[in-house]
Design a protein around this motif. Sequence first.
Motif, short mmCIF file in Angstrom:
data_model
loop_
_atom_site.label_atom_id
_atom_site.label_comp_id
_atom_site.label_asym_id
_atom_site.label_seq_id
_atom_site.Cartn_x
_atom_site.Cartn_y
_atom_site.Cartn_z
N ASP A 180 -21.29 -43.10 -2.19
CA ASP A 180 -20.24 -43.23 -3.19
C ASP A 180 -20.18 -41.92 -3.97
N VAL A 181 -19.07 -41.21 -3.87
CA VAL A 181 -18.88 -39.93 -4.54
C VAL A 181 -17.86 -40.12 -5.65
N SER A 182 -18.27 -39.81 -6.88
CA SER A 182 -17.41 -40.03 -8.06
C SER A 182 -16.80 -38.73 -8.55
N LEU A 183 -15.52 -38.81 -8.90
CA LEU A 183 -14.78 -37.69 -9.49
C LEU A 183 -14.52 -38.03 -10.95
N GLY A 184 -14.69 -37.06 -11.82
CA GLY A 184 -14.43 -37.29 -13.23
C GLY A 184 -14.14 -35.99 -13.94
N PRO A 185 -13.84 -36.09 -15.23
CA PRO A 185 -13.56 -34.88 -16.00
C PRO A 185 -14.80 -33.98 -16.09
N ASP A 186 -14.55 -32.69 -16.03
CA ASP A 186 -15.61 -31.69 -16.21
C ASP A 186 -15.56 -31.24 -17.66
N PRO A 187 -16.68 -31.31 -18.38
CA PRO A 187 -16.69 -30.86 -19.78
C PRO A 187 -16.21 -29.41 -19.95
N LYS A 188 -16.32 -28.62 -18.87
CA LYS A 188 -15.89 -27.23 -18.92
C LYS A 188 -14.41 -27.08 -18.62
N GLY A 192 -10.99 -29.25 -16.30
CA GLY A 192 -10.66 -29.71 -14.96
C GLY A 192 -11.47 -30.93 -14.56
N PHE A 193 -11.82 -30.99 -13.29
CA PHE A 193 -12.55 -32.12 -12.74
C PHE A 193 -13.80 -31.65 -12.03
N ALA A 194 -14.71 -32.59 -11.80
CA ALA A 194 -15.95 -32.29 -11.09
C ALA A 194 -16.43 -33.55 -10.38
N ILE A 195 -17.23 -33.35 -9.38
CA ILE A 195 -17.94 -34.47 -8.78
C ILE A 195 -19.03 -34.82 -9.77
N THR A 196 -18.98 -36.04 -10.29
CA THR A 196 -19.88 -36.43 -11.38
C THR A 196 -21.15 -37.12 -10.90
N GLY A 197 -21.21 -37.48 -9.65
CA GLY A 197 -22.41 -38.09 -9.13
C GLY A 197 -22.18 -38.66 -7.75
N ILE A 198 -23.28 -38.84 -7.04
CA ILE A 198 -23.26 -39.42 -5.70
C ILE A 198 -24.36 -40.46 -5.64
N THR A 199 -24.03 -41.63 -5.13
CA THR A 199 -25.04 -42.66 -4.89
C THR A 199 -25.10 -42.93 -3.40
N LEU A 200 -26.28 -42.73 -2.84
CA LEU A 200 -26.55 -43.09 -1.45
C LEU A 200 -27.21 -44.46 -1.45
N SER A 201 -26.70 -45.36 -0.63
CA SER A 201 -27.30 -46.68 -0.46
C SER A 201 -27.62 -46.86 1.01
N VAL A 202 -28.84 -47.29 1.30
CA VAL A 202 -29.22 -47.48 2.69
C VAL A 202 -29.97 -48.80 2.84
N ARG A 203 -29.59 -49.50 3.89
CA ARG A 203 -30.31 -50.70 4.33
C ARG A 203 -30.82 -50.38 5.72
N GLY A 204 -32.11 -50.53 5.90
CA GLY A 204 -32.67 -50.17 7.18
C GLY A 204 -33.44 -51.29 7.83
N GLU A 205 -33.29 -51.39 9.12
CA GLU A 205 -34.13 -52.26 9.94
C GLU A 205 -35.03 -51.31 10.73
N VAL A 206 -36.31 -51.35 10.40
CA VAL A 206 -37.25 -50.36 10.91
C VAL A 206 -38.53 -51.06 11.35
N ASP A 207 -39.01 -50.72 12.52
CA ASP A 207 -40.31 -51.21 12.97
C ASP A 207 -41.37 -50.16 12.64
N GLY A 208 -42.55 -50.62 12.26
CA GLY A 208 -43.68 -49.73 12.09
C GLY A 208 -43.84 -49.09 10.72
#
Length: 145
Positions: A84-92, A94-110
């Motif tokens: 999830d990549v968020s766009l928002g106002p840049d305090p300087k 214009g706009f900026a990417i204000t944050g990224i959230t990576l979410s992962v669900r894994g099925e893993v053996d071992g």
Amino acid sequence: MPTRTARTAWTGSLQDGSGRVELVSSGVGSYEVSFPRRAADDAGGVTSPEELIAAAHSACYAMALSANIAEAGGVPRSLEVTADVSLGPDPKGGFAITGITLSVRGEVDGLDAAGFEKAAQAAKDGCPVSKALAGTTISLRASLV
């Protein structure tokens, strides 16, 4: 290592104009872009730089995590990654990417939950797209199924 290319053709002003992004290297498609749709809650069938970054980041992260799991002695059965990549106002201004959230669900053996979390964190820090976005806050939610 290869170089990949995308091209955008834009016409008009920021608010009234629009463009088309073409994935040149793969030839898999071209997609409309517009600033009003980029800044709206509903994308309305139009992509944005943030969505394209999210696609690149989720794919890169999945590849890095699968390698890290194998290096830790596990076997990745399936990984479902969302960025999830968020766009928002840049305090300087214009706009900026204000944050990224990576979410992962894994099925893993071992690997147990702690081993999976360690591999997931290392992938967040080590995937090339994360490195390219180092000036942005990237958070991670990882769960082992």
